[in-house]
Design an enzyme around this catalytic site. Structure first.
Site, PDB file in Angstrom:
ATOM      1  N   SER A 174      -5.588   3.313  -4.471  1.00  0.00           N
ATOM      2  CA  SER A 174      -5.979   3.281  -3.066  1.00  0.00           C
ATOM      3  C   SER A 174      -7.380   2.660  -2.906  1.00  0.00           C
ATOM      4  O   SER A 174      -7.558   1.496  -3.232  1.00  0.00           O
ATOM      5  CB  SER A 174      -5.883   4.699  -2.495  1.00  0.00           C
ATOM      6  OG  SER A 174      -5.886   4.648  -1.110  1.00  0.00           O
TER       7      SER A 174
ATOM      8  N   HIS B 248       1.982   8.458  -1.436  1.00  0.00           N
ATOM      9  CA  HIS B 248       0.649   8.011  -1.872  1.00  0.00           C
ATOM     10  C   HIS B 248       0.037   8.954  -2.911  1.00  0.00           C
ATOM     11  O   HIS B 248      -1.077   8.733  -3.360  1.00  0.00           O
ATOM     12  CB  HIS B 248      -0.260   7.963  -0.629  1.00  0.00           C
ATOM     13  CG  HIS B 248      -1.517   7.173  -0.798  1.00  0.00           C
ATOM     14  ND1 HIS B 248      -1.534   5.812  -0.977  1.00  0.00           N
ATOM     15  CD2 HIS B 248      -2.825   7.551  -0.801  1.00  0.00           C
ATOM     16  CE1 HIS B 248      -2.784   5.376  -1.075  1.00  0.00           C
ATOM     17  NE2 HIS B 248      -3.583   6.423  -0.978  1.00  0.00           N
TER      18      HIS B 248
ATOM     19  N   ASP C 220       4.787   5.586   1.575  1.00  0.00           N
ATOM     20  CA  ASP C 220       3.347   5.879   1.610  1.00  0.00           C
ATOM     21  C   ASP C 220       2.891   5.909   3.066  1.00  0.00           C
ATOM     22  O   ASP C 220       3.043   4.910   3.783  1.00  0.00           O
ATOM     23  CB  ASP C 220       2.627   4.764   0.835  1.00  0.00           C
ATOM     24  CG  ASP C 220       1.149   5.012   0.650  1.00  0.00           C
ATOM     25  OD1 ASP C 220       0.521   5.552   1.570  1.00  0.00           O
ATOM     26  OD2 ASP C 220       0.635   4.639  -0.421  1.00  0.00           O
TER      27      ASP C 220
HETATM   28  N1  LIG Z   1      -7.583  14.670   2.281  1.00  0.00           N
HETATM   29  C1  LIG Z   1      -6.878  13.708   3.047  1.00  0.00           C
HETATM   30  C2  LIG Z   1      -6.034  12.831   2.181  1.00  0.00           C
HETATM   31  C3  LIG Z   1      -6.878  11.886   1.368  1.00  0.00           C
HETATM   32  C4  LIG Z   1      -6.044  11.224   0.320  1.00  0.00           C
HETATM   33  O1  LIG Z   1      -4.850  11.080   0.432  1.00  0.00           O
HETATM   34  N2  LIG Z   1      -6.712  10.795  -0.734  1.00  0.00           N
HETATM   35  C5  LIG Z   1      -6.025  10.139  -1.797  1.00  0.00           C
HETATM   36  C6  LIG Z   1      -6.597   8.777  -1.963  1.00  0.00           C
HETATM   37  S1  LIG Z   1      -6.475   7.893  -0.432  1.00  0.00           S
HETATM   38  C7  LIG Z   1      -7.196   6.370  -0.682  1.00  0.00           C
HETATM   39  O2  LIG Z   1      -8.179   6.100  -1.222  1.00  0.00           O
HETATM   40  C8  LIG Z   1      -6.143  10.961  -3.045  1.00  0.00           C
HETATM   41  O3  LIG Z   1      -6.039  10.455  -4.128  1.00  0.00           O
HETATM   42  N3  LIG Z   1      -6.365  12.260  -2.883  1.00  0.00           N
HETATM   43  C9  LIG Z   1      -6.622  13.171  -3.963  1.00  0.00           C
HETATM   44  C10 LIG Z   1      -5.417  13.846  -4.550  1.00  0.00           C
HETATM   45  O4  LIG Z   1      -5.625  14.566  -5.553  1.00  0.00           O
HETATM   46  O5  LIG Z   1      -4.286  13.648  -4.100  1.00  0.00           O
HETATM   47  C11 LIG Z   1      -6.026  14.394   4.081  1.00  0.00           C
HETATM   48  O6  LIG Z   1      -6.341  15.528   4.310  1.00  0.00           O
HETATM   49  O7  LIG Z   1      -5.091  13.779   4.594  1.00  0.00           O
END
Ligand SMILES: N[C@@H](CCC(=O)N[C@@H](CSC=O)C(=O)NCC(=O)O)C(=O)O
Length: 296
Positions: free
Chosen positions: A158, A273, A238
């Protein structure tokens, strides 16, 4: 530059080292995890061990991918180390998103060197990832077995997929990374909400300055040496696909350039995602990097 070991955890056949160090370019302590594969601990093995840099996405620390991407199995299979850097400077005095949202500021450094106040003092993530961290790790593990500088590859998820693509292409002529891959990357940050917000705040209103980091611009400027390929996986379910990721824009941008036909975009049906998606395709990315690092 010295690192402090917070935790040294047995994982698969190697060790996950949870480190921190003072970064001169960031001006703060930075956490970084390094998976050292089983080959390093084997008396019988004396080959140099290359490294794969994994850049994480928005909201992540070095822990997310260390715990959920399942790189150690692959690192042991091929014999490479994996570096999991942090995604931004951290601390109560570090400026972050004024609205407290998660797509900018702490946990969202976007791997660029900020030029705008108040971010420019600490958000120097480009120099940290591509210059200071590799040389610091090389100095710390100065035993001639682990290579964090010369035979290295880069990948990310991402925001981190964007960071990997931009870092690979910006350093391509210097042959800095042997290969690049990405999981659901932001490929055209100058045109999507996450990128526009971050670049506006970190780099200022002049959009010309944004282009220096945009993979869709970089593929037009950087000449592929021959048959170098970039591997990308993207899930069709995604939630950020249409709004912020748009991988097809990188293929379009590459048309008529030396990268045309060299970007292997794999749209994978039904994947989201999350790290369920990332961990599913880590083995394919590991095999890709292992080949380019001369391990297979
Ligand atoms: N916290 C957010 C969601 C944020 C999210 O999906 N982060 C992804 C990367 S997005 C792009 O850079 C991620 O890897 N999160 C960490 C995980 O461990 O999944 C929300 O509340 O929607």
């Amino acid at each position: 530059m010295s690192f402090k070991v917070h935790q040294d955890v047995a994982v698969c056949g190697g060790r996950l080292l949870k480190l921190c160090h003072f970064s001169q370019v960031i001006g703060r302590m930075m956490d970084v995890n390094v998976y050292v594969p089983k080959q390093y601990y084997s008396q019988a093995d004396s080959k140099m061990i290359p490294a794969v840099y994994y850049l994480s996405g928005l909201t992540c620390s070095p822990q997310n991918a260390s715990e959920k991407a399942y790189w150690p199995f692959q690192a042991d299979k091929y014999g490479f180390a994996v570096v999991f850097p942090d995604t931004s400077p951290r601390g109560d005095d570090i400026p972050s998103d004024p609205e407290g949202f998660w797509d900018f500021g702490i946990g969202a450094g976007f791997y660029v060197n900020a030029t705008q106040k108040p971010y420019d003092e600490h958000y120097q993530m480009y120099d940290y990832i591509h210059k200071e961290l590799p040389t610091s790790l090389d100095e710390y593990f100065a035993n001639g077995r682990l290579d964090f500088v010369d035979n290295v590859a880069i990948t990310g998820h991402s925001m981190g997929g964007f960071g990997a693509l931009a870092g690979f292409l910006k350093n391509y002529d210097a042959n800095r990374y042997k290969s690049c891959s990405a999981f659901a990357p932001i490929v055209n940050p100058t045109k999507v909400p996450w990128g526009k917000k971050a670049f506006g705040e970190y780099l200022g209103p002049n959009e010309q300055a944004w282009k220096e980091y945009d993979p869709c611009e970089l593929v037009k400027k950087v000449r592929n040496r021959g048959n170098d390929r970039i591997l990308i996986h993207q899930g069709t379910k995604d939630p950020f696909l249409e709004s912020n990721l748009k991988p097809e824009l990188l293929l379009e941008a590459s048309k008529g350039t030396s990268w045309e036909g060299k970007i292997d975009l794999k749209l994978v049906d039904g994947f989201d995602h999350s790290y369920y998606f990332v961990s599913t395709f880590v083995p394919e990315h590991a095999a890709f990097h292992a080949k380019n690092l001369g391990l297979t």
